[in-house]
Design a protein around this motif. Structure first.
Motif, mmCIF file in Angstrom:
data_model
loop_
_atom_site.group_PDB
_atom_site.id
_atom_site.type_symbol
_atom_site.label_atom_id
_atom_site.label_comp_id
_atom_site.label_asym_id
_atom_site.label_seq_id
_atom_site.Cartn_x
_atom_site.Cartn_y
_atom_site.Cartn_z
ATOM 1 N N LEU A 130 0.815 -1.215 0.000
ATOM 2 C CA LEU A 130 0.000 0.000 0.000
ATOM 3 C C LEU A 130 0.853 1.271 0.000
ATOM 4 N N PRO A 131 1.867 1.382 0.829
ATOM 5 C CA PRO A 131 2.718 2.583 0.747
ATOM 6 C C PRO A 131 3.404 2.728 -0.619
ATOM 7 N N LEU A 132 3.823 1.594 -1.200
ATOM 8 C CA LEU A 132 4.470 1.660 -2.505
ATOM 9 C C LEU A 132 3.485 2.127 -3.586
ATOM 10 N N ILE A 133 2.233 1.657 -3.497
ATOM 11 C CA ILE A 133 1.216 2.096 -4.455
ATOM 12 C C ILE A 133 0.950 3.588 -4.314
ATOM 13 N N TRP A 134 0.866 4.073 -3.079
ATOM 14 C CA TRP A 134 0.628 5.501 -2.874
ATOM 15 C C TRP A 134 1.783 6.350 -3.405
ATOM 16 N N ILE A 135 2.983 5.864 -3.218
ATOM 17 C CA ILE A 135 4.145 6.602 -3.748
ATOM 18 C C ILE A 135 4.104 6.633 -5.270
ATOM 19 N N ASP A 136 3.770 5.483 -5.884
ATOM 20 C CA ASP A 136 3.676 5.442 -7.349
ATOM 21 C C ASP A 136 2.571 6.357 -7.864
ATOM 22 N N LEU A 137 1.424 6.346 -7.190
ATOM 23 C CA LEU A 137 0.329 7.228 -7.605
ATOM 24 C C LEU A 137 0.724 8.696 -7.475
ATOM 25 N N GLY A 138 1.449 9.001 -6.431
ATOM 26 C CA GLY A 138 1.908 10.388 -6.272
ATOM 27 C C GLY A 138 2.824 10.815 -7.408
ATOM 28 N N ILE A 139 3.741 9.905 -7.802
ATOM 29 C CA ILE A 139 4.641 10.215 -8.914
ATOM 30 C C ILE A 139 3.852 10.408 -10.212
ATOM 31 N N ILE A 140 2.838 9.538 -10.435
ATOM 32 C CA ILE A 140 2.027 9.634 -11.655
ATOM 33 C C ILE A 140 1.262 10.954 -11.690
ATOM 34 N N VAL A 141 0.668 11.333 -10.569
ATOM 35 C CA VAL A 141 -0.103 12.585 -10.527
ATOM 36 C C VAL A 141 0.799 13.783 -10.768
ATOM 37 N N ILE A 142 1.939 13.803 -10.107
ATOM 38 C CA ILE A 142 2.869 14.925 -10.300
ATOM 39 C C ILE A 142 3.354 14.969 -11.749
ATOM 40 N N SER A 143 3.625 13.798 -12.345
ATOM 41 C CA SER A 143 4.084 13.758 -13.737
ATOM 42 C C SER A 143 3.007 14.278 -14.684
ATOM 43 N N LEU A 144 1.735 13.909 -14.432
ATOM 44 C CA LEU A 144 0.655 14.391 -15.286
ATOM 45 C C LEU A 144 0.484 15.902 -15.170
ATOM 46 N N VAL A 145 0.610 16.411 -13.953
ATOM 47 C CA VAL A 145 0.494 17.869 -13.767
ATOM 48 C C VAL A 145 1.617 18.593 -14.510
ATOM 49 N N LEU A 146 2.844 18.075 -14.378
ATOM 50 C CA LEU A 146 3.962 18.700 -15.084
ATOM 51 C C LEU A 146 3.803 18.566 -16.597
ATOM 52 N N ALA A 147 3.294 17.421 -17.063
ATOM 53 C CA ALA A 147 3.077 17.246 -18.496
ATOM 54 C C ALA A 147 2.016 18.212 -19.010
ATOM 55 N N TYR A 148 0.958 18.423 -18.226
ATOM 56 C CA TYR A 148 -0.078 19.386 -18.624
ATOM 57 C C TYR A 148 0.506 20.793 -18.741
ATOM 58 N N VAL A 149 1.291 21.170 -17.760
ATOM 59 C CA VAL A 149 1.914 22.504 -17.813
ATOM 60 C C VAL A 149 2.841 22.613 -19.014
ATOM 61 N N TYR A 150 3.566 21.548 -19.307
ATOM 62 C CA TYR A 150 4.565 21.569 -20.389
ATOM 63 C C TYR A 150 3.897 21.571 -21.760
ATOM 64 N N TYR A 151 2.897 20.687 -21.943
ATOM 65 C CA TYR A 151 2.296 20.510 -23.268
ATOM 66 C C TYR A 151 1.087 21.401 -23.513
ATOM 67 N N VAL A 152 0.563 22.028 -22.483
ATOM 68 C CA VAL A 152 -0.621 22.876 -22.675
ATOM 69 C C VAL A 152 -0.317 24.316 -22.291
ATOM 70 N N GLU A 153 -0.043 24.562 -21.012
ATOM 71 C CA GLU A 153 0.105 25.933 -20.545
ATOM 72 C C GLU A 153 1.319 26.636 -21.152
ATOM 73 N N MET A 154 2.426 25.927 -21.284
ATOM 74 C CA MET A 154 3.625 26.541 -21.857
ATOM 75 C C MET A 154 3.593 26.508 -23.378
ATOM 76 N N MET A 155 3.064 25.419 -23.943
ATOM 77 C CA MET A 155 3.165 25.234 -25.388
ATOM 78 C C MET A 155 2.212 26.125 -26.172
ATOM 79 N N PHE A 156 0.956 26.329 -25.691
ATOM 80 C CA PHE A 156 -0.005 27.025 -26.537
ATOM 81 C C PHE A 156 0.338 28.510 -26.687
ATOM 82 N N LYS A 157 1.160 29.045 -25.796
ATOM 83 C CA LYS A 157 1.512 30.464 -25.909
ATOM 84 C C LYS A 157 2.445 30.720 -27.086
#
Length: 233
Positions: A130-157
């Motif tokens: 369970l702790p390992l799953i939570w750590i993996d989910l945290g990494i996935i969420v942070i990666s998706l947020v950074l990807a959104y900022v990179y491919y959407v918020e930064m790119m469309f400008k």
């Protein structure tokens, strides 16, 4: 007896007689008119000398409705690999604190000995998985947020990610009267992320541009109404 007619001899230095008459000499005629031009026989063309066999001309680049040249498959592939390298570095940066959290928080609970020195049976589901799953989910969420900022918020400008900027590419709307906005950038991002969860769909998405005519769009381009063009900077 009748005398044969006599003909005047040509002056000294003039044209010399030949079997067919007088052959014109180069330069002005002695009587004041120019020598007749020399004509080539019908169908004759002067030989042309080349440095080698003729080289085929490169086909002109396909243009968007706005008159911009479309990006090639190789340029888009290299830009994608550069962006993937950026996120590989980001993944390594995120992995370091995740490993520290695992070692400091999770690993001590896996001890085989209790505080009184007796041997205990660890609960691997609660204390490890369970702790390992939570750590993996945290990494996935942070990666998706950074990807959104990179491919959407930064790119469309600017229409460019880091990889596209290095390869001098830009994302623009297919309709030249529009400008790239957050909505179109978000559509491209969602299709790219969704294709990664379906086996083989991400490859189909990227390779679609090879047979798509005339705009060489990937599936995420078609969904968002965008094309990728080559720019000077």
């Amino acid at each position: 007896m009748t005398q044969p007619p006599s003909y005047p001899m040509p002056p000294a230095g003039g044209p010399s007689p030949t079997a067919g008459g007088f052959a014109p000499q180069p330069g002005p005629h002695p009587h004041g008119y120019a020598a007749p031009p020399q004509y080539a026989p019908p169908g004759y063309a002067p030989p042309q000398f080349h440095g080698g066999p003729p080289r085929p001309l490169a086909p002109p680049p396909t243009l968007t409705p706005g008159g911009q040249p479309l990006a090639s498959f190789s340029d888009r592939l290299l830009a994608m690999l550069l962006d993937a390298a950026v996120f590989m570095v980001i993944g390594l940066v995120l992995a370091v604190p995740a490993a520290i959290i695992f070692l400091v928080v999770v690993a001590p609970d896996l001890a085989l000995f209790a505080s009184d020195g007796s041997i205990r049976e660890p609960d691997y589901l609660r204390e490890f998985l369970l702790p390992l799953i939570w750590i993996d989910l945290g990494i996935i969420v942070i990666s998706l947020v950074l990807a959104y900022v990179y491919y959407v918020e930064m790119m469309f400008k600017t229409g460019q990610t880091f990889g596209k900027k290095m390869m001098k590419l830009r994302i623009v709307p297919l309709d030249p009267t529009r400008s790239l906005d957050r909505r179109a950038a978000a559509k491209r991002f969602l299709v790219q992320q969704f294709s990664g969860f379906v086996p083989g769909l991400s490859y189909l998405d990227g390779l679609w541009q090879l047979w798509d005519k005339p705009w060489q769009q990937c599936l995420h381009d078609k969904f968002a109404g965008t094309v990728v063009v080559k720019v000077s900077q």
